[in-house]
Enzyme design. Structure first.
Site, mmCIF file in Angstrom:
data_model
loop_
_atom_site.group_PDB
_atom_site.id
_atom_site.type_symbol
_atom_site.label_atom_id
_atom_site.label_comp_id
_atom_site.label_asym_id
_atom_site.label_seq_id
_atom_site.Cartn_x
_atom_site.Cartn_y
_atom_site.Cartn_z
ATOM 1 N N ASP A 49 1.217 2.350 11.969
ATOM 2 C CA ASP A 49 0.402 1.286 12.191
ATOM 3 C C ASP A 49 1.721 0.740 12.073
ATOM 4 O OD1 ASP A 49 -0.509 -0.837 9.674
ATOM 5 O OD2 ASP A 49 -1.673 -0.170 9.558
ATOM 6 N N SER A 94 -3.979 -5.100 9.188
ATOM 7 C CA SER A 94 -4.746 -3.984 9.147
ATOM 8 C C SER A 94 -6.528 -3.751 9.210
ATOM 9 C CB SER A 94 -3.892 -2.813 8.705
ATOM 10 O OG SER A 94 -2.818 -2.380 9.399
ATOM 11 N N THR A 148 -6.637 0.871 7.241
ATOM 12 C CA THR A 148 -6.777 1.175 8.453
ATOM 13 C C THR A 148 -7.917 2.518 8.631
ATOM 14 O OG1 THR A 148 -5.149 1.042 9.217
ATOM 15 C CG2 THR A 148 -5.553 2.944 10.641
ATOM 16 N N GLU A 278 -3.322 8.526 10.759
ATOM 17 C CA GLU A 278 -2.196 7.058 10.732
ATOM 18 C C GLU A 278 -0.876 7.633 10.320
ATOM 19 O OE1 GLU A 278 -3.305 4.426 7.866
ATOM 20 O OE2 GLU A 278 -2.506 2.579 9.048
ATOM 21 N N ASP A 283 4.655 0.338 8.928
ATOM 22 C CA ASP A 283 4.054 -0.642 8.611
ATOM 23 C C ASP A 283 5.355 -1.060 6.952
ATOM 24 O OD1 ASP A 283 3.038 -3.319 8.602
ATOM 25 O OD2 ASP A 283 2.431 -2.659 6.972
ATOM 26 N N ASP A 329 -1.810 -1.022 15.711
ATOM 27 C CA ASP A 329 -3.024 -2.290 15.466
ATOM 28 C C ASP A 329 -2.292 -2.925 15.107
ATOM 29 O OD1 ASP A 329 -1.394 -1.208 12.831
ATOM 30 O OD2 ASP A 329 -2.810 -1.619 11.987
ATOM 31 N N HIS A 330 -0.854 -3.279 15.132
ATOM 32 C CA HIS A 330 -0.172 -4.986 15.287
ATOM 33 C C HIS A 330 1.743 -4.273 15.248
ATOM 34 C CE1 HIS A 330 0.687 -4.751 10.839
ATOM 35 N NE2 HIS A 330 -0.496 -4.443 10.811
#
Ligand SMILES: [Zn+2]
Length: 407
Positions: A49, A94, A148, A278, A283, A329-330
């Site tokens: 993440d 997310s 997520t 995950e 993140d 995811d980003h």
């Protein structure tokens, strides 16, 4: 300012190329390289993440040196990247990003696989897998009810409805394995904020309906050894302790240990399974721009990829029939490797013991995309079906590829 320029550039780029590439897999004729029915029996989706490519560079240099060996996930056969924009924004959160994977559609930030305007939504990949008779699992170092994993196991209007997400896990989707943080979201000691209404005790509900409930490394390992059929592990009230802040005597399992526990349990339950694993704290480390924490989380995530790859390589059958996908995811933080920065820098903020993390104003809530960027993110993969992911795709394409192998 760097993020704003990047966001505009990505938006212009997306507008320029979108019409010709709305459905990359279908439009490029790549259905031919999707595997035949029954070729895939294990789907393992591993999410880093908020991890950008610079995070990978930094973790590798810290671990192995500038010219050292690759991290484990860098060695997978196929390498591609994906667009991450959400339904209304260049920069996703997310929730919308994971929903694009899990349900194959663009969603508005904060939405978990359901459209706020009432349009029907697709079933998520976990539901599709269950319908095909597969076992399923969710693993995260964040709350297991966080955005997520939630996209793979629930449908809610607003990602902060985490007690409602817990209810849907226990009463509706019932993944065979759930491991992560988020005890207080499950037992209602932190009721959902308005407009959500959840305040139930779904730990008790899970136990009453067959789940073995564990809270630390020892009870997790005992449950796996003992052969439980439904496994719920909640190891912290909110998110699990960042690697950099864990003491050597911590009883919280590492992501690699949770991944191993999930694989052992799912493999024993069913010869076909889908699991999402995950590394959720990358993140948060990037939100506070704490390089040492970021490197520690990427390294721990890579250790868990190593456990998974070793598990796959232990059997010729697994090697031939497992689709492994590692992706982000980003990107968060706009981090860049500029020599001395890899050697360490002062963080903007610190993790706290509460619901979120401390940072100079404005403090981002868990629902904010503040700190995220709209840059494309990497996908490493191997196994049947992975060739469709080894290119420039949209994040919704993951759903098409995985759905095609869930037969
Ligand atoms: Zn974030």
């Amino acid at each position: 300012m760097r993020m704003n320029i990047a966001a505009v550039a990505v938006a212009v780029l997306a507008l320029a190329v979108l019409p010709a590439a709305r459905d990359p897999v279908a439009s490029s004729g790549d259905q031919n390289i999707l595997p035949n029915n029954h070729e895939v029996t294990h789907v393992i989706i591993m999410v880093a993440d908020g991890m950008g490519l610079a995070d990978v560079t930094a973790a590798r240099i810290r671990k192995n040196g500038i010219n050292g060996p690759s991290l484990r996930f860098e060695t997978l056969d196929e390498i591609g990247y994906q667009r991450t924009y959400s339904e209304r924004n260049t920069v996703t959160d997310s929730a919308a990003a994971a929903s694009a994977w899990a349900c194959g559609e663009k969603f508005v930030n904060d939405e978990i696989c359901i459209h706020g305007d009432g349009r029907p939504n697709n079933a998520n990949l976990l539901e599709l897998a269950k319908m095909e008779g597969w076992a399923t699992g969710l693993v995260s170092t964040r709350e297991i009810t966080n955005a997520t994993p939630a996209a793979f196991g629930a449908h809610v209007w607003f990602r902060d409805c985490e007690n409602e997400i817990a209810r849907q896990y226990v009463e509706l989707t019932r993944p065979d394995v759930m491991l992560g943080g988020g005890k207080s979201k499950f037992n209602g000691t932190k009721p959902d904020p308005p407009p959500c209404v959840g305040d139930g005790d779904y730990i008790s509900a899970a136990q009453l309906t067959g789940y073995k409930y564990v809270t630390d490394r020892a009870t997790l390992q005992a449950a796996v050894t003992g052969g439980t059929n439904k496994l719920l592990g909640l190891f912290k009230s909110a998110y699990m302790t960042p690697e950099i802040m864990r003491s050597p005597t911590s009883v919280e399992p590492h992501l690699s240990e949770m991944a191993a526990a999930a694989l052992d349990t799912l493999d024993r339950l069913n010869n076909r399974f889908l699991v999402m694993i995950e590394g959720g704290m990358i993140d948060l480390a990037n939100h506070v721009e704490w390089l040492d924490a970021q490197v520690a989380e990427v390294s721990a995530f890579d250790d868990s990829v190593g456990v998974v790859v070793d598990w796959i390589n232990a059997s010729e059958e697994r090697k031939q029939h497992t689709l492994l996908i590692v992706l982000a995811d980003h990107e968060t933080g706009g981090f860049a490797v500029m020599g001395s920065e890899v050697a360490g820098a002062e963080p903007l903020g610190w993790f706290s013991d509460g619901w979120t993390f401390k940072m100079p104003p404005p403090p981002p809530s868990t629902t904010s995309v503040a700190g995220h960027t709209g840059t494309d993110t990497m996908i490493w993969s191997q196994g049947p079906g992975s060739a469709a992911l080894g290119k420039a795709i949209d994040n919704t394409t993951l759903y098409q590829v995985v759905k095609a192998v869930l037969r």
